[in-house]
Design a protein around this motif. Structure first.
Motif, PDB file in Angstrom:
ATOM      1  N   GLU A   1      -3.653   9.803  -2.137  1.00 35.27           N
ATOM      2  CA  GLU A   1      -2.628  10.515  -2.396  1.00 35.27           C
ATOM      3  C   GLU A   1      -1.527  10.694  -1.050  1.00 35.27           C
ATOM      4  OE1 GLU A   1      -1.705  10.897  -5.383  1.00 35.27           O
ATOM      5  OE2 GLU A   1      -3.638  10.331  -6.219  1.00 35.27           O
ATOM      6  N   GLU A   2      -2.227  11.046  -0.040  1.00 38.14           N
ATOM      7  CA  GLU A   2      -1.394  10.943   1.292  1.00 38.14           C
ATOM      8  C   GLU A   2      -0.699   9.917   1.511  1.00 38.14           C
ATOM      9  OE1 GLU A   2      -3.349  12.471   4.808  1.00 38.14           O
ATOM     10  OE2 GLU A   2      -4.420  14.122   3.718  1.00 38.14           O
ATOM     11  N   GLN A   3      -1.305   8.609   1.442  1.00 46.59           N
ATOM     12  CA  GLN A   3      -0.712   7.373   1.686  1.00 46.59           C
ATOM     13  C   GLN A   3       0.306   7.052   0.387  1.00 46.59           C
ATOM     14  OE1 GLN A   3      -2.470   4.668   4.013  1.00 46.59           O
ATOM     15  NE2 GLN A   3      -4.475   4.873   3.293  1.00 46.59           N
ATOM     16  N   PHE A   4       0.131   7.541  -0.813  1.00 48.22           N
ATOM     17  CA  PHE A   4       0.891   7.212  -1.738  1.00 48.22           C
ATOM     18  C   PHE A   4       2.160   7.945  -1.727  1.00 48.22           C
ATOM     19  CE2 PHE A   4       2.735   7.319  -5.920  1.00 48.22           C
ATOM     20  CZ  PHE A   4       2.835   5.892  -6.251  1.00 48.22           C
ATOM     21  N   ARG A   5       2.350   9.404  -1.181  1.00 45.18           N
ATOM     22  CA  ARG A   5       3.249  10.112  -1.058  1.00 45.18           C
ATOM     23  C   ARG A   5       4.518   9.101  -0.111  1.00 45.18           C
ATOM     24  NH1 ARG A   5       0.000  14.477  -1.270  1.00 45.18           N
ATOM     25  NH2 ARG A   5      -0.411  14.608   0.980  1.00 45.18           N
ATOM     26  N   ASP A   6       3.765   8.403   0.688  1.00 44.70           N
ATOM     27  CA  ASP A   6       4.803   7.678   1.629  1.00 44.70           C
ATOM     28  C   ASP A   6       5.129   6.317   1.013  1.00 44.70           C
ATOM     29  OD1 ASP A   6       4.933   9.083   3.733  1.00 44.70           O
ATOM     30  OD2 ASP A   6       3.415   8.401   4.955  1.00 44.70           O
ATOM     31  N   MET A   7       4.178   5.773   0.332  1.00 45.78           N
ATOM     32  CA  MET A   7       4.876   4.776  -0.547  1.00 45.78           C
ATOM     33  C   MET A   7       5.768   5.015  -1.606  1.00 45.78           C
ATOM     34  SD  MET A   7       1.082   2.685  -1.405  1.00 45.78           S
ATOM     35  CE  MET A   7      -0.363   3.925  -1.015  1.00 45.78           C
ATOM     36  N   ALA A   8       5.455   6.135  -2.272  1.00 47.49           N
ATOM     37  CA  ALA A   8       6.459   6.594  -3.183  1.00 47.49           C
ATOM     38  C   ALA A   8       7.873   6.842  -2.816  1.00 47.49           C
ATOM     39  CB  ALA A   8       5.894   7.914  -4.042  1.00 47.49           C
ATOM     40  N   LYS A   9       7.908   7.453  -1.453  1.00 41.33           N
ATOM     41  CA  LYS A   9       9.078   7.400  -0.785  1.00 41.33           C
ATOM     42  C   LYS A   9       9.527   6.087  -0.114  1.00 41.33           C
ATOM     43  CE  LYS A   9       8.437  12.435  -0.379  1.00 41.33           C
ATOM     44  NZ  LYS A   9       8.383  13.506   0.489  1.00 41.33           N
ATOM     45  N   ARG A  10       9.045   5.147  -0.142  1.00 39.91           N
ATOM     46  CA  ARG A  10       9.273   3.815   0.496  1.00 39.91           C
ATOM     47  C   ARG A  10       9.125   3.866   2.194  1.00 39.91           C
ATOM     48  NH1 ARG A  10      13.384   0.221  -2.643  1.00 39.91           N
ATOM     49  NH2 ARG A  10      14.773   1.512  -1.778  1.00 39.91           N
ATOM     50  N   LYS A  11       8.545   5.048   2.426  1.00 41.60           N
ATOM     51  CA  LYS A  11       8.296   5.097   3.934  1.00 41.60           C
ATOM     52  C   LYS A  11       7.357   4.189   4.282  1.00 41.60           C
ATOM     53  CE  LYS A  11       9.681  10.033   4.376  1.00 41.60           C
ATOM     54  NZ  LYS A  11       9.255  11.370   4.827  1.00 41.60           N
ATOM     55  N   ARG A  12       6.242   3.760   3.382  1.00 40.26           N
ATOM     56  CA  ARG A  12       5.634   2.848   3.720  1.00 40.26           C
ATOM     57  C   ARG A  12       5.804   1.708   2.602  1.00 40.26           C
ATOM     58  NH1 ARG A  12      -1.213   2.793   4.548  1.00 40.26           N
ATOM     59  NH2 ARG A  12      -1.422   0.791   4.591  1.00 40.26           N
ATOM     60  N   VAL A  13       6.091   0.240   3.036  1.00 32.50           N
ATOM     61  CA  VAL A  13       6.485  -0.584   2.339  1.00 32.50           C
ATOM     62  C   VAL A  13       5.472  -1.394   1.752  1.00 32.50           C
ATOM     63  CG1 VAL A  13       8.002  -2.732   2.230  1.00 32.50           C
ATOM     64  CG2 VAL A  13       8.800  -0.451   3.302  1.00 32.50           C
ATOM     65  N   TRP A  14       5.579  -1.820   0.497  1.00 33.07           N
ATOM     66  CA  TRP A  14       4.670  -2.940  -0.046  1.00 33.07           C
ATOM     67  C   TRP A  14       5.882  -4.011  -0.437  1.00 33.07           C
ATOM     68  CZ3 TRP A  14       0.800   0.020   1.288  1.00 33.07           C
ATOM     69  CH2 TRP A  14      -0.634  -0.632   1.006  1.00 33.07           C
ATOM     70  N   VAL A  15       5.920  -4.947   0.474  1.00 33.66           N
ATOM     71  CA  VAL A  15       6.901  -6.137   0.092  1.00 33.66           C
ATOM     72  C   VAL A  15       6.799  -6.789  -1.145  1.00 33.66           C
ATOM     73  CG1 VAL A  15       7.987  -8.356   0.820  1.00 33.66           C
ATOM     74  CG2 VAL A  15       7.184  -6.321   2.524  1.00 33.66           C
ATOM     75  N   GLY A  16       7.703  -6.553  -2.007  1.00 30.88           N
ATOM     76  CA  GLY A  16       7.377  -7.365  -3.333  1.00 30.88           C
ATOM     77  C   GLY A  16       7.111  -6.559  -4.291  1.00 30.88           C
TER      78      GLY A  16
END
Length: 705
Positions: free
Chosen positions: A454-469
């Protein structure tokens, strides 16, 4: 600091003044134009480690390990003096085939094309000790080979010479049945058991963490581990039989420090239990293999590998082990957590970076998973691409030399030290809580991994952590890869026929007539006992076997993929989520935010309706009133918004009360309530929660039909 670090520290030319760190900082602050230096230049990782903007020679002053050499304690630079120069890491690709005969065909093909280690994943029934003809149809041969008898091993390893080929196999819930089957196979071939080398490993805590149970008590599992350890030691084989896997934690969302701490704690638990059963530190340590995942943070993964060796050295030293016993054998495997269903070919690039970190960190063997693992079982193309990543790293890029290429890097050495310290602290907390077995059985481990996700997904949700594509740079024109159809019924019928043939050849076979130890089971396996029968003979009473909620396996991109899947499903029902761009003025004025908005909504597969810009509020109102889009986004400069929003938002809402109005850009605190009063529903900007907004809009559009 030793003299080696001081060499070359003088300026090349006397007329150039070496800048100080303070001078660099002043120059950086000037370039930031008022942005806080600490906020802009320092990076916090998911592990809680702060990355400095630059590192220099002084960064090494406080580090105790930087004077060491490859092959010497604390083994941060590798356990071999020669590194990969003489013997590179093993190319240990998994062979995906449900049927033993097909497995053999694929294995031989792959061995002819660069693979030099045998990695055999078992299907779920085989790992659990269930015969193929007694298992669920869909599970037989799914993501692993179905092995029920020695006859199956004979077929799977036809023409395979174990002397020349190390194995890598997880024995599942109980190590004795599969070990007995291998010993029976070697005996039938007239081959010395010492010829079997590599990994035939047992990781009961990892199995419980990943699947919830192993069908036997922890105490029983440790007795079985000890029994196999004794037998292998007596055979003079160098086979490693104790496996410590970090994959269940990594693939559930754990960061690198958590994965490493859990692995070290698991290894410590196994070491302590084997010592309690009369084995020496040296006898145990040489049988242990650590299998860790390689994620997308390149430098973090290099440092994790190097820190792992330091930590294991420290632990074994505390138990009184000699220098050889303190060496850690590491198998690396590229991450399943980072692979995606959408834009799957990006997985090839992720695999390359992850494998590169393994090579730089110094793994002893390496598996590069298929780029399309999240979608389907590997075919010859995906196997070849993944295998060739390793061949290129070794034979074209020459990452086998020099020894420890990461050694001496100011950044990597510093990060290695921080990862080691953080993992050691987490390890001590685990020990204080009763050890790794305790936090698995009481659910703490699974809960912590879920929290890390959940900690990591918060950054994914805000696109601070990028999953290209996936959460950025979505490819709207791509077509999903075709899933290879598995003929489950045909495979099951073939497996049933094979098992029936084995059973028909058994004469005067009584399971109760065999001893319960490994020798007795080896004889039973040789006479045709199935894996389920061998489990029954060796496992004993399962009434007190632990059963816990396992770590939930979930890839990082799954929620965004589900969002996109839902939109595509809605479109098939003629509900088309769409966004109108209310572009303000000429192209140069609105293009940056129009492009940002397009990318923001396309990750959810929303249709984006663009234009070259509106020249008047009336045009904008007319477009919003007549569009089929359920969302309209104002795109322009911050200075444009107060006047345009005041003139248009209220009128648009009067004409279309259901439409959602959005501003592209983060509003000033004093303007946000003004905009909301005017009719603005949402704001999108760097750091806003993309997943939450798209999910909310999607639900609203679906409910409104």
């Amino acid at each position: 600091m030793d003299d080696v670090h001081k060499e070359g520290n003088e300026p090349l030319f006397d007329e150039f003044q070496r800048p100080s760190r303070e001078e660099w900082k002043e120059a950086a602050i000037a370039l930031l134009k008022g942005r806080p230096f600490e906020k802009a230049m320092y990076t916090k990782t998911p592990e809680g480690i702060t990355i400095d903007p630059i590192y220099d020679l002084a960064s090494l002053d406080a580090l105790s390990h930087t004077g060491s050499l490859p092959g010497y304690a604390p083994f941060v630079r590798g356990t071999k003096v020669s590194g990969n120069l003489i013997k590179p890491w093993d190319i240990c690709q998994q062979v995906y085939a449900g049927d033993p005969e097909e497995f053999n065909t694929i294995l031989i093909e792959d061995l002819h094309n660069g693979q030099n280690a045998l990695n055999m994943p078992l299907d779920a029934p085989s790992l659990a000790g269930i015969d193929a003809d007694n298992a669920d149809t869909s599970s037989v041969g799914n993501r692993g080979v179905s092995i029920s008898t020695v006859a199956d091993l004979e077929v799977a390893f036809k023409e395979i010479i174990f002397d020349a080929l190390p194995v890598h196999i997880n024995t599942g819930n109980n190590p004795v049945p599969l070990t007995a089957m291998f010993l029976a196979l070697l005996e039938k071939r007239g081959t010395d058991p010492a010829s079997l080398h590599g990994v035939l490993g047992y990781d009961p805590l990892g199995q419980i963490a990943g699947h919830g149970t192993i069908g036997i008590t922890i105490e029983k599992s440790m007795n079985l581990m000890s029994e196999v350890l004794t037998a292998v030691s007596e055979s003079d084989s160098d086979l490693r039989t104790i496996l410590v896997e970090g994959h269940p934690y990594h693939n559930g969302g754990a960061d690198s420090v958590t994965e490493l701490a859990y692995m070290i704690a698991t290894g410590t638990f196994y070491l302590r239990e084997m010592l309690n059963r009369g084995h020496s530190v040296e006898a145990v340590s040489k049988r242990v293999v650590f299998s860790l995942s390689l994620g997308s943070n390149f430098f973090m993964e290099i440092s994790k590998i190097r820190a792992a060796r330091m930590l294991w050295h420290r632990i074994v030293k505390e138990f009184g082990g000699n220098d050889d016993a303190r060496k850690m054998y590491i198998h690396g495997k590229t991450s399943s957590w980072t692979k995606t269903v959408y834009d799957p070919y990006v997985g090839m690039l992720r695999n390359t970076s992850e494998a590169f970190s393994g090579a730089m960190g110094g793994v002893d063997s390496l598996t590069v998973i298929p780029f399309d693992e999240a979608i389907r079982e590997a075919d010859s193309f995906s196997r070849r691409v993944s295998r060739n990543v390793q061949s290129i790293l070794q034979e074209e890029c020459h990452f086998t030399r020099p020894i420890d290429p990461a050694g001496g890097s100011w950044f990597i050495e510093s990060l290695t030290s921080e990862v080691s310290a953080s993992a050691w602290k987490a390890f001590q907390e685990i020990e204080a809580a009763g050890g790794m077995n305790s936090i698995i059985l009481d659910g703490t481990a699974a809960e912590k991994v879920a929290a890390k996700y959940e900690e990591q997904f918060r950054d994914m949700a805000k696109r601070k952590r990028v999953w290209v594509g996936v959460n950025k740079y979505a490819n709207m024109s791509e077509e999903k890869l075709e899933v290879h159809e598995r003929n489950e019924k045909e495979l099951l019928q073939k497996r049933k026929k094979t098992l029936a043939a084995v059973r028909s050849k058994r004469k005067d076979f009584e399971l109760s007539g065999f001893e319960r130890g490994l020798k007795g089971l080896t004889r039973a396996a040789a006479e045709g006992a199935t894996i389920q029968e061998l489990y029954a003979l060796s496992s004993g009473d399962s009434r007190n076997a632990p059963a816990v909620e396992p770590v939930k396996k979930q890839r990082g991109a799954e929620r965004f993929e589900a969002l996109r899947d839902k939109t595509i499903e809605m479109k098939s029902s003629n509900i088309v989520p769409a966004v109108l761009l209310l572009n303000i003025g000429p192209v140069p004025n609105h293009k940056p935010r129009a492009d940002f908005t397009r990318g923001y909504f396309e990750v959810g597969a929303f249709d984006v309706l663009s234009n070259k810009g509106f020249s008047s509020p009336e045009e904008m109102i007319e477009a919003a009133a007549s569009t089929p889009a359920q969302v309209a986004v104002f795109c322009g400069k911050d200075t444009d918004y107060p006047e345009i929003v005041a003139q248009t938002a209220g009128v648009i809402k009067e004409k279309r009360p259901e439409i959602k109005l959005v501003i592209a850009g983060r509003p000033a605190k004093d303007l946000e309530p003004v905009y909301r009063e005017a009719g603005i529903d949402h704001f999108i900007y760097m750091g806003s929660n993309c997943y939450e907004l798209l999910n909310t809009l999607q639900e609203g559009i679906e409910n409104n039909g």
